[in-house]
Scaffold this active site. Structure first.
Site, PDB file in Angstrom:
ATOM      1  N   LYS A   1       0.852  -1.208   0.000  1.00 47.85           N
ATOM      2  CA  LYS A   1       0.000   0.000   0.000  1.00 47.85           C
ATOM      3  C   LYS A   1       0.881   1.249   0.000  1.00 47.85           C
ATOM      4  O   LYS A   1       0.625   2.207  -0.727  1.00 47.85           O
ATOM      5  CB  LYS A   1      -0.921  -0.012   1.227  1.00 47.85           C
ATOM      6  CG  LYS A   1      -2.001  -1.078   1.146  1.00 47.85           C
ATOM      7  CD  LYS A   1      -2.715  -1.284   2.479  1.00 47.85           C
ATOM      8  CE  LYS A   1      -3.668  -2.469   2.404  1.00 47.85           C
ATOM      9  NZ  LYS A   1      -4.282  -2.825   3.685  1.00 47.85           N
TER      10      LYS A   1
ATOM     11  N   GLN B   1      -4.246  -1.507  10.105  1.00 49.38           N
ATOM     12  CA  GLN B   1      -4.177  -2.809   9.437  1.00 49.38           C
ATOM     13  C   GLN B   1      -4.746  -3.905  10.350  1.00 49.38           C
ATOM     14  O   GLN B   1      -4.372  -4.010  11.525  1.00 49.38           O
ATOM     15  CB  GLN B   1      -2.719  -3.119   9.063  1.00 49.38           C
ATOM     16  CG  GLN B   1      -2.540  -4.403   8.287  1.00 49.38           C
ATOM     17  CD  GLN B   1      -3.152  -4.365   6.872  1.00 49.38           C
ATOM     18  OE1 GLN B   1      -3.132  -3.342   6.204  1.00 49.38           O
ATOM     19  NE2 GLN B   1      -3.701  -5.479   6.438  1.00 49.38           N
TER      20      GLN B   1
ATOM     21  N   ASP C   1     -10.691   2.864   4.539  1.00 47.89           N
ATOM     22  CA  ASP C   1     -10.992   1.440   4.400  1.00 47.89           C
ATOM     23  C   ASP C   1     -12.504   1.217   4.304  1.00 47.89           C
ATOM     24  O   ASP C   1     -12.947   0.126   3.941  1.00 47.89           O
ATOM     25  CB  ASP C   1     -10.461   0.667   5.620  1.00 47.89           C
ATOM     26  CG  ASP C   1      -9.205  -0.141   5.293  1.00 47.89           C
ATOM     27  OD1 ASP C   1      -8.950  -0.385   4.102  1.00 47.89           O
ATOM     28  OD2 ASP C   1      -8.504  -0.536   6.240  1.00 47.89           O
TER      29      ASP C   1
END
Ligand code: NAP
Length: 282
Positions: free
Chosen positions: A50, A94, A117
């Site tokens: 990412k 994460q 997200d």
């Protein structure tokens, strides 16, 4: 018959290139921060990827690596510190988090403005009402792949296998909103194969290597493989038995090179969107 391969890597590259070209339009580059707690090897790989893509696009990128024993208080404090930075527009924590941390509580601390997200309750709630704001990247990327390949959705039957909050559930909502009649299968579903056989579109998001077999698939159906399972030889294997399904389906995503790159491309688009809003650009 051999299925059309839905090349997520190529489409992601195309979308990323287009987005990179737009970065100079903004007063300052979009800023993405990633918090990684612990040293889970798979998470380290995803976070690194990412970051690489964000930097390639010309985004500002911060990675916060915290030790596995980080306390709830310290993690919440880091989230508040990151979102207070005026150069940061998007924050992702994460997953999975170490067991002593309550993932729901931690995700709830990410402001809806920074939730690139698309996992927080306000964003999932808006999606459920058909008023999508920031949408979970994996299902969003799958919709973009389907759209790019002109896969017909309105009036079609879709089966989603897996009901997680980050993939299966939002996927089912997006397909329903695109006009599909959706069946959401999970570990209690009596006969997943029978549901799949009726489907024009099958999305497998389970985490069981090669679970979906050729005789589950209606000839010509579109098969999307979200699964990322490591074989004993370290090879990445999807939830679909690709080698047999490819001769049966109309279109199929490979693993790797299908859904994964699209997930990252959508993270970049969500960060772009959050940044435009933060900078007052519609
Ligand atoms: P998850 O939270 O573990 O959810 C798995 C789902 O599959 C659950 O809803 C579970 O049902 C269901 N399930 C498990 N065994 C089943 C079975 N035998 N039959 C039918 N359903 C079954 O997983 P996730 O986070 O959604 O991820 C799923 C897979 O996608 C994993 O391999 C993950 O690594 C991968 N993934 C890939 C990407 C990408 O970018 N490519 C992104 C995210 C995830 P219950 O709810 O009843 O337990």
């Amino acid at each position: 018959m051999s299925a059309q391969i839905l090349d997520g890597r190529a489409l992601a590259r195309q979308l990323n290139t287009a987005l990179a070209a737009r970065v100079p339009e903004l007063p300052r580059p979009p800023g993405l921060a990633v918090i990684l707690v612990g040293a889970d090897p798979a998470s380290q790989v995803y976070v690194r990827r990412k970051g690489q893509v964000a930097e390639r696009l010309g985004f500002l990128h911060q990675q916060h690596d915290l030790p596995a024993e980080t306390s709830r208080e310290d993690l919440l404090a880091r989230i508040h510190q990151v979102v207070a930075d005026p150069n940061i527009d998007g924050l992702l924590v994460q997953l999975p988090l170490p067991a002593h941390l309550d993932a729901s509580e931690i995700m709830d601390a990410v402001p809806v403005t920074h939730d690139v997200d698309g996992f927080t309750p306000p964003n999932t709630g808006l999606l459920s009402q058909g008023r999508a704001n920031l949408v979970a990247c994996t299902p969003l990327g799958i919709m973009r792949l389907l759209e790019h390949a002109a896969v017909p959705l309105s009036g079609r039957e879709a089966v989603v296998i897996g009901r997680s909050n980050i993939v299966g559930r939002p996927m089912a909502m997006l397909l329903e909103q695109a006009g599909c009649t959706v069946t959401l299968c999970h570990s209690r579903t009596a006969n997943v194969a029978a549901h799949c056989r009726r489907a024009d579109v099958v999305v497998a998001a389970v985490g069981v290597a090669q679970m979906v077999r050729a005789d589950w698939i209606k000839p010509g159906a579109t098969v999307i493989d979200v699964g990322m399972n490591r074989g004993s030889d370290g090879r990445l294997v999807g939830d679909v038995a690709f080698d047999e399904v490819v001769g049966h389906a109309g279109a199929i995503t490979p693993v790797p090179g299908g859904v994964g790159p699209m997930t990252i491309a959508m993270l970049m688009e969500n960060t772009w969107r959050a940044s435009c809003r933060a900078q007052g650009i519609s």
